[in-house]
Design a protein around this motif. Structure first.
Motif, PDB file in Angstrom:
ATOM      1  N   LEU A  86      18.967  12.340  28.211  1.00  0.00           N
ATOM      2  CA  LEU A  86      20.214  11.634  28.522  1.00  0.00           C
ATOM      3  C   LEU A  86      20.250  10.217  27.956  1.00  0.00           C
ATOM      4  CD1 LEU A  86      20.856  12.744  32.223  1.00  0.00           C
ATOM      5  CD2 LEU A  86      21.864  13.666  30.129  1.00  0.00           C
ATOM      6  N   TYR A  87      19.114   9.532  27.956  1.00  0.00           N
ATOM      7  CA  TYR A  87      19.122   8.126  27.551  1.00  0.00           C
ATOM      8  C   TYR A  87      18.716   7.908  26.086  1.00  0.00           C
ATOM      9  CZ  TYR A  87      19.864   6.729  32.386  1.00  0.00           C
ATOM     10  OH  TYR A  87      20.399   6.544  33.637  1.00  0.00           O
ATOM     11  N   LEU A  88      17.972   8.841  25.526  1.00  0.00           N
ATOM     12  CA  LEU A  88      17.524   8.668  24.138  1.00  0.00           C
ATOM     13  C   LEU A  88      18.211   9.604  23.162  1.00  0.00           C
ATOM     14  CD1 LEU A  88      13.696   8.098  24.663  1.00  0.00           C
ATOM     15  CD2 LEU A  88      15.523   6.405  24.486  1.00  0.00           C
ATOM     16  N   GLY A  89      18.925  10.620  23.662  1.00  0.00           N
ATOM     17  CA  GLY A  89      19.715  11.452  22.757  1.00  0.00           C
ATOM     18  C   GLY A  89      19.183  12.862  22.585  1.00  0.00           C
ATOM     19  N   SER A  90      19.971  13.652  21.864  1.00  0.00           N
ATOM     20  CA  SER A  90      19.683  15.074  21.697  1.00  0.00           C
ATOM     21  C   SER A  90      18.380  15.315  20.936  1.00  0.00           C
ATOM     22  CB  SER A  90      20.846  15.747  20.965  1.00  0.00           C
ATOM     23  OG  SER A  90      21.085  15.126  19.709  1.00  0.00           O
ATOM     24  N   TYR A 129      25.251  19.429  25.859  1.00  0.00           N
ATOM     25  CA  TYR A 129      26.710  19.398  26.008  1.00  0.00           C
ATOM     26  C   TYR A 129      27.144  18.243  26.918  1.00  0.00           C
ATOM     27  CZ  TYR A 129      31.422  20.833  27.369  1.00  0.00           C
ATOM     28  OH  TYR A 129      32.773  20.855  27.631  1.00  0.00           O
ATOM     29  N   ALA A 130      26.328  17.970  27.931  1.00  0.00           N
ATOM     30  CA  ALA A 130      26.695  16.923  28.898  1.00  0.00           C
ATOM     31  C   ALA A 130      26.449  15.515  28.362  1.00  0.00           C
ATOM     32  CB  ALA A 130      25.909  17.121  30.189  1.00  0.00           C
ATOM     33  N   LEU A 131      25.750  15.401  27.224  1.00  0.00           N
ATOM     34  CA  LEU A 131      25.418  14.081  26.684  1.00  0.00           C
ATOM     35  C   LEU A 131      26.651  13.221  26.434  1.00  0.00           C
ATOM     36  CD1 LEU A 131      22.481  14.436  24.105  1.00  0.00           C
ATOM     37  CD2 LEU A 131      22.604  12.959  26.100  1.00  0.00           C
ATOM     38  N   PHE A 134      27.954  11.911  29.621  1.00  0.00           N
ATOM     39  CA  PHE A 134      27.007  10.958  30.200  1.00  0.00           C
ATOM     40  C   PHE A 134      27.122   9.601  29.510  1.00  0.00           C
ATOM     41  CE2 PHE A 134      22.867   8.929  30.591  1.00  0.00           C
ATOM     42  CZ  PHE A 134      22.597   9.060  31.941  1.00  0.00           C
ATOM     43  N   ASP A 135      27.229   9.607  28.189  1.00  0.00           N
ATOM     44  CA  ASP A 135      27.318   8.353  27.437  1.00  0.00           C
ATOM     45  C   ASP A 135      28.578   7.567  27.792  1.00  0.00           C
ATOM     46  OD1 ASP A 135      24.943   8.847  26.152  1.00  0.00           O
ATOM     47  OD2 ASP A 135      25.867   9.785  24.406  1.00  0.00           O
ATOM     48  N   LYS A 136      29.656   8.277  28.067  1.00  0.00           N
ATOM     49  CA  LYS A 136      30.929   7.613  28.357  1.00  0.00           C
ATOM     50  C   LYS A 136      31.085   7.246  29.832  1.00  0.00           C
ATOM     51  CE  LYS A 136      33.426   9.963  24.624  1.00  0.00           C
ATOM     52  NZ  LYS A 136      34.537  10.888  24.292  1.00  0.00           N
ATOM     53  N   GLY A 137      30.230   7.784  30.677  1.00  0.00           N
ATOM     54  CA  GLY A 137      30.392   7.594  32.113  1.00  0.00           C
ATOM     55  C   GLY A 137      29.882   6.249  32.601  1.00  0.00           C
ATOM     56  N   ASN A 138      30.374   5.854  33.784  1.00  0.00           N
ATOM     57  CA  ASN A 138      29.860   4.654  34.425  1.00  0.00           C
ATOM     58  C   ASN A 138      28.608   5.012  35.229  1.00  0.00           C
ATOM     59  OD1 ASN A 138      30.790   5.964  36.747  1.00  0.00           O
ATOM     60  ND2 ASN A 138      32.670   4.752  36.835  1.00  0.00           N
ATOM     61  N   LYS A 139      28.123   4.069  35.986  1.00  0.00           N
ATOM     62  CA  LYS A 139      26.875   4.260  36.724  1.00  0.00           C
ATOM     63  C   LYS A 139      26.940   5.471  37.636  1.00  0.00           C
ATOM     64  CE  LYS A 139      23.999   1.929  40.185  1.00  0.00           C
ATOM     65  NZ  LYS A 139      23.784   0.661  40.942  1.00  0.00           N
ATOM     66  N   TYR A 140      27.982   5.588  38.435  1.00  0.00           N
ATOM     67  CA  TYR A 140      28.053   6.665  39.429  1.00  0.00           C
ATOM     68  C   TYR A 140      28.343   8.011  38.766  1.00  0.00           C
ATOM     69  CZ  TYR A 140      28.209   2.635  42.469  1.00  0.00           C
ATOM     70  OH  TYR A 140      27.900   1.449  43.093  1.00  0.00           O
ATOM     71  N   LYS A 141      29.090   7.991  37.697  1.00  0.00           N
ATOM     72  CA  LYS A 141      29.346   9.226  36.959  1.00  0.00           C
ATOM     73  C   LYS A 141      28.053   9.736  36.346  1.00  0.00           C
ATOM     74  CE  LYS A 141      32.382  12.217  35.340  1.00  0.00           C
ATOM     75  NZ  LYS A 141      33.224  13.038  36.228  1.00  0.00           N
ATOM     76  N   ARG A 142      27.238   8.858  35.848  1.00  0.00           N
ATOM     77  CA  ARG A 142      25.971   9.261  35.245  1.00  0.00           C
ATOM     78  C   ARG A 142      25.040   9.871  36.293  1.00  0.00           C
ATOM     79  NH1 ARG A 142      23.813   5.054  30.685  1.00  0.00           N
ATOM     80  NH2 ARG A 142      25.439   5.442  29.149  1.00  0.00           N
ATOM     81  N   ILE A 143      25.012   9.286  37.468  1.00  0.00           N
ATOM     82  CA  ILE A 143      24.174   9.837  38.534  1.00  0.00           C
ATOM     83  C   ILE A 143      24.645  11.238  38.902  1.00  0.00           C
ATOM     84  CG2 ILE A 143      23.506   9.561  40.952  1.00  0.00           C
ATOM     85  CD1 ILE A 143      23.597   6.539  40.513  1.00  0.00           C
ATOM     86  N   GLN A 144      25.963  11.421  38.998  1.00  0.00           N
ATOM     87  CA  GLN A 144      26.507  12.745  39.316  1.00  0.00           C
ATOM     88  C   GLN A 144      26.133  13.764  38.249  1.00  0.00           C
ATOM     89  OE1 GLN A 144      30.724  12.271  39.833  1.00  0.00           O
ATOM     90  NE2 GLN A 144      30.510  10.933  41.618  1.00  0.00           N
ATOM     91  N   ILE A 145      26.255  13.385  36.983  1.00  0.00           N
ATOM     92  CA  ILE A 145      25.929  14.309  35.889  1.00  0.00           C
ATOM     93  C   ILE A 145      24.453  14.689  35.928  1.00  0.00           C
ATOM     94  CG2 ILE A 145      25.724  14.497  33.377  1.00  0.00           C
ATOM     95  CD1 ILE A 145      28.269  12.823  33.155  1.00  0.00           C
ATOM     96  N   SER A 146      23.583  13.697  36.154  1.00  0.00           N
ATOM     97  CA  SER A 146      22.148  14.002  36.201  1.00  0.00           C
ATOM     98  C   SER A 146      21.813  14.946  37.352  1.00  0.00           C
ATOM     99  CB  SER A 146      21.341  12.709  36.311  1.00  0.00           C
ATOM    100  OG  SER A 146      21.607  12.052  37.543  1.00  0.00           O
ATOM    101  N   LEU A 147      22.468  14.771  38.496  1.00  0.00           N
ATOM    102  CA  LEU A 147      22.228  15.669  39.634  1.00  0.00           C
ATOM    103  C   LEU A 147      22.715  17.083  39.328  1.00  0.00           C
ATOM    104  CD1 LEU A 147      23.090  13.429  42.715  1.00  0.00           C
ATOM    105  CD2 LEU A 147      20.842  14.132  41.898  1.00  0.00           C
TER     106      LEU A 147
END
Length: 417
Positions: A86-90, A129-131, A134-147
């Motif tokens: 998620l943080y370093l890329g595909s 696909y979720a990358l 995730f890149d466009k999301g804010n803090k809370y959106k990113r947490i939701q995607i990771s969960l």
């Protein structure tokens, strides 16, 4: 949830905490350590180092799994795999997946290798696909995607185990334990990482705001300084050569109309515009000093390259007023702007005037409140703030002075994307 009694439960907790502590120390400490180094060319090196760290975390988790009984063992490799992807890329996600499969092959076990491979083959496309989201999301959106991705990974793993090894109550207990711990750990690390990134972003913004304010202040010092000297030079011509003074005043006003409008270029101007200002200033000084002042231009660079505004004129002014005009015979100032092969603009302002001693060279870059001249100190500070470089002064008494500095080549097209 008990498997062999309280001692086994204690061992399970200790093993998970060991993996958790190892991941936390490596990943979070390294991200904080490299946070201020993550820009430009250096960013690629930082990503490589972080990718290696994620890979080491995966190998550690797989080497020291949590044994629930003789048939089942689990680990939290999902954490470095998830964060790395998620943080370093595909590309990092694919490399980490390959590391997991190859190490699983090294450890042996056909069933385990097949299970690991199927889980990654089914879950990694979802991660990739979720990358974008995730890149466009804010803090809370990113947490939701990771969960959600963790739930997806665990469910795929659970179904794969049941299909390949059969469904048993003990297997269900192990998978539920893994599911619960993975959710908790991913939530913890993602939230903590996002908090750290948010703090770093705010700190960078504050540093940027402070730097911009300081640069704006330094530039504001140069504007009245330049105008004061330019208008004094024009005033000196008013009695003897009023027509020439009128022409120079008109030229100066025409330049000021467009030359000081730097907002649209992000506080930068082109080499062409900066040289126009230098020529306007030199025209004023030549009208005053006549044949005592000679000028040479040596420009071999793209004229659209962006440089800080009002960075050449103060150096030229310093060379003329303190270098050349200290001699009765005057002299020549040479302005060199050359674009090197390594995308660097090499700028040199040279005069064959009176020069200076080593002590004077040391003192000239220090701001002295008792002096009205701020040119060299100002330029040095602005270059340091913008590029982390410093100007170099070469001088010898009676021989002249050379001021040299380098800045990265950046065009209007590059700024605009």
């Amino acid at each position: 949830m008990k498997f062999r009694g309280d001692n086994v439960n204690t061992t399970i907790i200790k093993d998970f905490l060991l993996q958790l502590a190892f991941i936390a120390v490596l990943i979070l400490s390294m991200q904080i350590f490299f946070a201020e180094r993550s820009n430009g060319e250096n960013n690629r090196r930082v990503k490589i180092i972080l990718s290696v760290i994620f890979g080491v975390c995966i190998l550690f988790c797989m080497s020291f799994p949590v044994y629930t009984n003789s048939d089942f063992h689990i680990d939290i490799r999902i954490v470095p795999l998830m964060l790395g992807t998620l943080y370093l890329g595909s590309r990092t996600g694919i490399i980490l997946s390959a590391i997991i499969i190859l190490y699983r092959l090294y450890l042996g076990g056909v069933a385990e290798l097949l299970t690991t491979t199927l889980v990654l083959v089914c879950s990694m496309p979802v991660f990739l696909y979720a990358l974008e989201y995730f890149d466009k999301g804010n803090k809370y959106k990113r947490i939701q995607i990771s969960l959600l991705l963790t739930v997806c990974y665990c469910l795929i793993g659970m179904l794969t185990v049941f299909v390949l090894r059969g469904f048993t109550l003990q297997a269900l207990q192990v998978q539920l334990l893994h599911f619960t711990i993975s959710i908790a750990v991913v939530l913890f690390f993602t939230a903590l990482n996002e908090t750290i990134q948010d703090i770093i972003r705010k700190n960078r913004q504050l540093q940027s705001d402070v730097k911009e304010a300081e640069i704006a202040f330094l530039r504001s010092q140069i504007k009245p300084h330049f105008l004061y000297n330019a208008l004094n030079s024009i005033a000196a011509l008013c009695l003897d050569e009023p027509r020439k003074a009128k022409e120079l005043t008109y030229d100066l006003s025409q330049y000021l109309r467009s030359g000081f409008n730097f907002k649209q270029l992000g506080s930068l101007t082109t080499i062409e515009n900066e040289l126009e200002l230098v020529k306007a200033y030199i025209n004023i000084e030549k009208a005053r000093f006549g044949p005592r002042l000679g000028v040479e231009y040596d420009v071999e660079a793209n004229m659209d390259i962006l440089i800080p505004p009002l960075i050449l004129q103060p150096l030229v002014e310093n060379a003329i007023r303190h270098g050349l005009m200290s001699n009765l015979r005057g002299g020549t100032v040479k302005i060199s702007v050359k674009q090197e092969e390594d995308a660097v603009i090499h700028i040199t302002i040279e005069d064959n005037g009176c020069g200076m001693s080593e002590r004077q060279r040391d003192e000239i870059l220090k701001l002295n409140a008792d002096k009205t001249g701020i040119g060299l100190w100002n330029i040095s500070e602005r270059i340091r703030l913008l590029y982390g470089n410093s100007i170099r002064i070469e001088s010898a008494e009676g021989m002249g002075t050379k001021v040299i500095f380098d800045i990265p080549a950046q065009t209007v097209r590059q700024i605009g994307g």
